[in-house]
Every structure is written in structure tokens, then in C-alpha cells.
Design an enzyme around this catalytic site. Structure first.
Site, PDB file in Angstrom:
ATOM      1  N   LYS A   9      -8.447  -3.987   8.836  1.00 27.20           N
ATOM      2  CA  LYS A   9      -8.287  -2.561   9.105  1.00 27.20           C
ATOM      3  C   LYS A   9      -9.085  -1.663   8.156  1.00 27.20           C
ATOM      4  CE  LYS A   9      -3.796  -2.539  11.435  1.00 27.20           C
ATOM      5  NZ  LYS A   9      -2.446  -1.923  11.444  1.00 27.20           N
ATOM      6  N   MET A  67       2.794  -1.142   7.610  1.00 32.41           N
ATOM      7  CA  MET A  67       2.723   0.183   8.240  1.00 32.41           C
ATOM      8  C   MET A  67       3.090   1.322   7.303  1.00 32.41           C
ATOM      9  SD  MET A  67       2.178   0.387  11.710  1.00 32.41           S
ATOM     10  CE  MET A  67       3.400   1.498  12.425  1.00 32.41           C
TER      11      MET A  67
END
Length: 271
Positions: free
Chosen positions: A67, A130
Site C-alpha cells: 500500500k 486500518m
């Protein structure tokens, strides 16, 4: 039927999940779109991104551990990805690669949808996965009274400092209106599958329970809060909404709420 005009969307992950693949392909089929979605693994993110560009792959979902490492190879970073320096969605417009973070977008939209009180006290439990998307979403939605509680002191303190919040290493003498779990506690198949993300008394005194764990649909934390009449936001809502945001970026179409629910229910059987 796949043909020369079929547009390919894909995911790149260290450990691919069936949810996104099934969800997207279900919607393509129901809407009659000439798209197909396929999951891939890679060890070489730079060349994988070059492949996305060179082969005209329409969209690419990016999961851990890529990511952040994919960002130097992209052409434009949307504010949603800039906010957390992390990408989970790439859109290829004729060789120009735009990067987004639909996790962040989904959480911001859920905060708005459920009309969460910006003056409320918030405690976020966890500092990995997250956590950055959650904390940034609350920060940029105007929440000032947020604390981060994490077992990992180093990452907890880093995350708190990054967004100007306080870090706490204990829930003793603490109280919050909104409780957010970003740990793996309650996750299906995990070591803490049957555990609550917060103590019962803590949940009893809160107003909102927000969990990012997507499976099961109702974690012990969510079930306990629901039984006590609390407002709840599940990880299932997060994973579905972020996938819908991806779908719209790839296809420029927004499915109906009924079709989204149908696709999500089907995808969960393959998760």
C-alpha cells in the site's frame, strides 16, 4: 463472455482474498458489464505496476504489504491516499495511473451516514492495519477528542503524534462515547475470536460501537453493543463500501443498494 474488449481489473496482495474478486465479478455479471476481476500475488510491486500500465489493466486493488511501496510508481495521488500516505486502489486512464484509498473514503462516508457527533469522545483501539485510515478519517471529519489505545506502545504513540491526538496505554479511568476497534480481536479464525474489543462496562457507557473486523459480520463487540441498544457500525459495512467505491472508480457506475447487498451476501459465502 470474455472477448478482446473485456476490461481487466485485478488485485495485488501478499495474501489475496476471495471477497473482492467475487463481489466485483458478481456486479459485472448482473449489470452486463464487459469486465472481469482477478486476484494476483506478486513479490515485485514495481514491475507489477509497470504491467498494469503497459497492459492497459483498468483497475488495481492494492493490499498489504504494497500500500505504501507502490506510491513512487504512480502518476497522481488523490487526497484520500495523501491523507494516510497509503494506496489501496489504482485507476488506469489510458496509461495514467491515479491512486486512491477507498478505505479512508468509506470511513469518512460512514461517519457522515451515521451522523456521528463531532464533539463526542472517541477511543480507537489498535494502531496497525486500518488504524491510520480510521484515525485520519475522524481527524479530517472534525473530531478533536480522540485517544488511541494500543498494546504496541511504539506504533500507538507514533499514530497519535502523527494526527495530534493523545496515546493511552490503559483504559482505566477513561470514558468514551464512540468506541472503534481496529485490532483483530473478534476476527473469525483468530486467537481472540470470541473476545470483546473493549470491556463490557466500557461498552455499556458508550453510545456507538464501530468495528473494522469484516468477518464475522457481527463480532462479539458488535453483538454485545447491539444487545444493549447502542448504535453499531460493522466491519462488513466498511469492506462493502470501500469495494463499492472501487467499483465506481473502475466502471463509472454506482449499483443500487439492493444489488450491493445481494453482491455482498454472495461474496461473504466465498470469503
Amino acid at each position: 463472455m470474455i472477448n478482446k474488449d473485456t476490461q481487466l481489473c485485478m488485485s495485488l496482495s501478499g495474501r489475496p482474498s476471495n471477497f473482492g474478486t467475487t463481489f466485483h465479478n458478481y456486479l459485472y455479471d448482473k449489470l452486463g458489464l464487459n469486465f472481469i476481476y482477478k486476484a494476483f500475488t506478486t513479490q515485485d510491486i514495481e514491475h507489477a505496476i509497470k504491467g498494469v500500465r503497459a497492459l492497459g489493466i483498468r483497475g488495481c486493488a492494492v493490499s498489504m504489504p504494497f500500500k505504501e511501496t507502490c506510491m513512487p510508481f504512480l502518476d497522481e495521488i488523490h487526497p484520500s491516499a495523501q491523507a494516510i500516505e497509503s494506496v489501496n486502489t489504482i485507476v488506469n486512464d489510458n496509461g495514467f495511473l491515479r491512486a486512491y484509498n477507498t478505505d479512508y473514503i468509506a470511513i469518512v462516508k460512514l461517519i457522515e451516514k451515521y451522523h456521528l457527533n463531532k464533539n463526542a469522545k472517541v477511543i480507537v483501539h489498535g494502531s496497525g492495519g486500518m488504524a491510520k485510515a480510521v484515525v485520519a478519517a475522524f481527524k479530517n471529519s472534525g473530531f478533536e477528542k480522540l485517544k488511541i489505545y494500543a498494546r504496541n506502545v511504539k506504533t500507538g504513540q507514533y499514530l497519535a503524534a502523527l494526527y495530534g491526538y493523545a496515546y493511552i496505554n490503559s483504559l482505566e479511568n477513561q470514558q468514551a462515547d464512540i468506541l472503534v476497534n481496529v485490532t483483530s480481536i473478534g476476527m473469525k479464525g483468530g486467537k481472540e475470536e470470541m473476545d470483546l474489543a473493549f470491556p463490557k462496562a466500557f461498552i455499556d457507557n458508550a453510545s456507538v460501537a464501530f468495528d473494522v473486523v469484516a468477518m464475522p459480520v457481527e463480532t462479539p463487540f458488535i453483538r454485545y453493543a447491539q444487545a444493549r441498544g447502542k448504535q453499531t457500525i460493522s466491519g462488513a459495512a466498511v469492506i462493502v463500501l470501500q469495494a463499492v467505491e472501487q467499483f465506481e472508480l473502475y466502471t463509472h457506475q454506482r449499483p443500487s443498494d439492493e444489488l450491493i447487498a445481494e453482491a455482498a451476501a454472495f461474496a461473504r459465502t466465498k470469503f
